[in-house]
Design a protein around this motif. Structure first.
Motif, PDB file in Angstrom:
ATOM      1  N   THR A 256       0.830  -1.205   0.000  1.00 41.60           N
ATOM      2  CA  THR A 256       0.000   0.000   0.000  1.00 41.60           C
ATOM      3  C   THR A 256       0.865   1.256   0.000  1.00 41.60           C
ATOM      4  N   GLY A 257       1.903   1.285   0.808  1.00 42.40           N
ATOM      5  CA  GLY A 257       2.811   2.426   0.836  1.00 42.40           C
ATOM      6  C   GLY A 257       3.482   2.640  -0.507  1.00 42.40           C
ATOM      7  N   ARG A 258       3.933   1.560  -1.123  1.00 39.56           N
ATOM      8  CA  ARG A 258       4.555   1.656  -2.446  1.00 39.56           C
ATOM      9  C   ARG A 258       3.543   2.109  -3.486  1.00 39.56           C
ATOM     10  N   ALA A 259       2.313   1.611  -3.403  1.00 39.20           N
ATOM     11  CA  ALA A 259       1.268   1.986  -4.362  1.00 39.20           C
ATOM     12  C   ALA A 259       0.946   3.477  -4.281  1.00 39.20           C
ATOM     13  N   VAL A 260       0.897   4.002  -3.074  1.00 37.57           N
ATOM     14  CA  VAL A 260       0.625   5.431  -2.895  1.00 37.57           C
ATOM     15  C   VAL A 260       1.705   6.265  -3.589  1.00 37.57           C
ATOM     16  N   VAL A 261       2.962   5.884  -3.412  1.00 36.99           N
ATOM     17  CA  VAL A 261       4.062   6.633  -4.022  1.00 36.99           C
ATOM     18  C   VAL A 261       4.029   6.513  -5.544  1.00 36.99           C
ATOM     19  N   VAL A 262       3.812   5.321  -6.066  1.00 33.84           N
ATOM     20  CA  VAL A 262       3.750   5.135  -7.519  1.00 33.84           C
ATOM     21  C   VAL A 262       2.631   5.999  -8.096  1.00 33.84           C
ATOM     22  N   PHE A 263       1.468   5.949  -7.479  1.00 34.94           N
ATOM     23  CA  PHE A 263       0.325   6.752  -7.926  1.00 34.94           C
ATOM     24  C   PHE A 263       0.686   8.238  -7.900  1.00 34.94           C
ATOM     25  N   ALA A 264       1.242   8.708  -6.798  1.00 35.32           N
ATOM     26  CA  ALA A 264       1.561  10.127  -6.642  1.00 35.32           C
ATOM     27  C   ALA A 264       2.608  10.588  -7.666  1.00 35.32           C
ATOM     28  N   VAL A 265       3.658   9.813  -7.856  1.00 39.31           N
ATOM     29  CA  VAL A 265       4.710  10.195  -8.798  1.00 39.31           C
ATOM     30  C   VAL A 265       4.143  10.312 -10.207  1.00 39.31           C
ATOM     31  N   ILE A 266       3.354   9.337 -10.625  1.00 41.00           N
ATOM     32  CA  ILE A 266       2.806   9.362 -11.983  1.00 41.00           C
ATOM     33  C   ILE A 266       1.786  10.484 -12.147  1.00 41.00           C
TER      34      ILE A 266
END
Length: 179
Positions: free
Chosen positions: A81-91
């Motif tokens: 979930t933490g990684r998903a939040v960052v991937v979403f935010a960066v993109i």
């Protein structure tokens, strides 16, 4: 054809020189040489926007992903979930920058920049997230040097690629018009 072979060999030589420079300067470029040179060559070779705009896009994407690691290390749990939040935010941020700049800063270049730091640092980060402040600058500088070598090597190839694309585009339109 012969020109492409020579220019491709020059790019390969720049890849090998990247490792040699790493040896000379005590940098561990062996692990990121192909990744960096290949991604740098993409920035140099893709005939979309000026080289400066492509490099700016690369740099923005690189910094966005690096900030993503900082956020992961500082406040997010090291979970999917933490990684998903960052991937979403960066993109999303990269996409918004592309929209705001009317694609003068190309989204694809920002994604290539993001991929550079992720490819160079993810494995190290996963092994020790608490060492972000000491490990990430090393990963960043090594992959940036390799990417710079790829851009530099591709500059020798770039004009030929752009000219060929323009010829293909013009020939494609002429053949449609005659059909």
């Amino acid at each position: 054809m012969k020109t492409r072979v020579i220019k491709g060999a020059v790019l390969a030589l720049f890849g090998a020189l990247t490792i040699a420079f790493g040896q000379w300067f005590g940098l561990d470029l062996d692990q990121v040489a192909l990744l960096g040179v290949a991604l740098g060559a993409v920035i140099g070779l893709v005939p979309d926007r000026s080289l400066t705009e492509r490099i700016i896009g690369f740099a923005i994407g690189f910094v966005l992903a690096w900030i993503g690691y900082a956020i992961r290390a500082a406040i997010l749990p090291d979970t999917a979930t933490g990684r998903a939040v960052v991937v979403f935010a960066v993109i999303i941020v990269a996409m918004l920058i592309a929209v705001v700049t009317a694609s003068r800063v190309p989204l694809w270049a920002m994604l290539v920049g993001s991929a550079a730091i992720v490819g160079a640092y993810e494995q190290t980060y996963a092994a020790s997230p608490t060492l972000f402040l000491s490990d990430s600058p090393t990963a960043a500088t090594t992959v940036l040097l390799a990417c710079a070598m790829g851009v530099l090597g591709s500059v020798l190839l770039g004009e030929d690629v752009e000219e060929r694309r323009a010829d293909e585009h013009s020939n494609h339109h002429h053949s449609k018009a005659s059909a």
